[in-house]
Structure formats: C-alpha cells, structure tokens
Design a protein around this motif. Sequence first.
Motif, PDB file in Angstrom:
ATOM      1  N   ALA A 265       2.203   1.645  -3.508  1.00 38.60           N
ATOM      2  CA  ALA A 265       1.139   2.094  -4.422  1.00 38.60           C
ATOM      3  C   ALA A 265       0.865   3.581  -4.250  1.00 38.60           C
ATOM      4  O   ALA A 265       0.648   4.306  -5.222  1.00 38.60           O
ATOM      5  N   GLY A 266       0.908   4.055  -3.021  1.00 41.58           N
ATOM      6  CA  GLY A 266       0.629   5.457  -2.757  1.00 41.58           C
ATOM      7  C   GLY A 266       1.756   6.403  -3.134  1.00 41.58           C
ATOM      8  O   GLY A 266       1.527   7.586  -3.359  1.00 41.58           O
ATOM      9  N   ARG A 267       2.967   5.868  -3.227  1.00 39.97           N
ATOM     10  CA  ARG A 267       4.120   6.745  -3.463  1.00 39.97           C
ATOM     11  C   ARG A 267       4.839   6.508  -4.782  1.00 39.97           C
ATOM     12  O   ARG A 267       5.772   7.249  -5.109  1.00 39.97           O
TER      13      ARG A 267
ATOM     14  N   ASN B 128       0.811  -1.215   0.000  1.00 42.56           N
ATOM     15  CA  ASN B 128       0.000   0.000   0.000  1.00 42.56           C
ATOM     16  C   ASN B 128       0.847   1.269   0.000  1.00 42.56           C
ATOM     17  O   ASN B 128       0.516   2.244  -0.688  1.00 42.56           O
ATOM     18  N   ARG B 129       1.927   1.273   0.736  1.00 44.47           N
ATOM     19  CA  ARG B 129       2.800   2.452   0.728  1.00 44.47           C
ATOM     20  C   ARG B 129       3.432   2.650  -0.646  1.00 44.47           C
ATOM     21  O   ARG B 129       3.535   3.769  -1.135  1.00 44.47           O
TER      22      ARG B 129
ATOM     23  N   THR C 270       5.800   9.382  -7.048  1.00 44.16           N
ATOM     24  CA  THR C 270       6.702  10.429  -6.543  1.00 44.16           C
ATOM     25  C   THR C 270       8.161   9.979  -6.487  1.00 44.16           C
ATOM     26  O   THR C 270       9.033  10.797  -6.185  1.00 44.16           O
TER      27      THR C 270
END
Length: 117
Positions: free
Chosen positions: A96-98, A93-94, A101
Amino acid sequence: MTPFGQRMRELRERHGLALKDMATALHISSAYLSALEHGRKGTPSPMLVRQICGYFGIIWDEAEEMERLARMSDPRVVVDTSGLTPKATLVANRLAGRIATLDEAALDRLLEIIGPG
C-alpha cells in the motif's frame, strides 16, 4: 485508470464513439462515465456492466471478461489481514505504501508471483 475503465475506453474508441454519446445511450451522465474510465469511481454495478456489454454487442466469453475486469477494478481496494500472519499484514502495508512508485516491470513481476485473479 482501472482495467475495466481501460477496456471500456478501448471499446469506445474502436467504435469511434464520443464519451457523451455513449453516456446518453446508457442513460448515465458523461461525468460518471468519464470517472469510470479514469478510475475515479468504484466498481460499476453488474447491471451497468451488462448495459455496456449490450451496447457494444459483447456476449459470452468477452462479456464474462468484462464482468471479471469490473470486479477487479475497485480503485480503493481494502486488504483485510485480520486473522492472518503478521507477515501478511506487513506485506499488505508495504505494498500500500509503495504501489504508486512501482514501474510496469515491477507490477508485472508481482502479477506473476500472485498468479491470475
């Protein structure tokens, strides 16, 4: 752009081919071929990968590499962590979220950590 799309574009440009000419030769739309190159379409079918290899005269190890790149080029990948540890789900999840960036250096470090595909 996906790894497969990048490689396909490199081949097409090296041979001095217009996208529409390649698409016509492969009997697919130029819009679909463009979407494959830019990573807006999912993984190409094994048949299309073989067609592309045949079109460029790619055989043996290079053809296997094209197939491997195609398998690893789904721009909408899903990571199933069911049955894994909570930490594995957290990492997925981390990431996927980052992912959007991360710079090239960070992506290179991650690839070093997870090793070859």
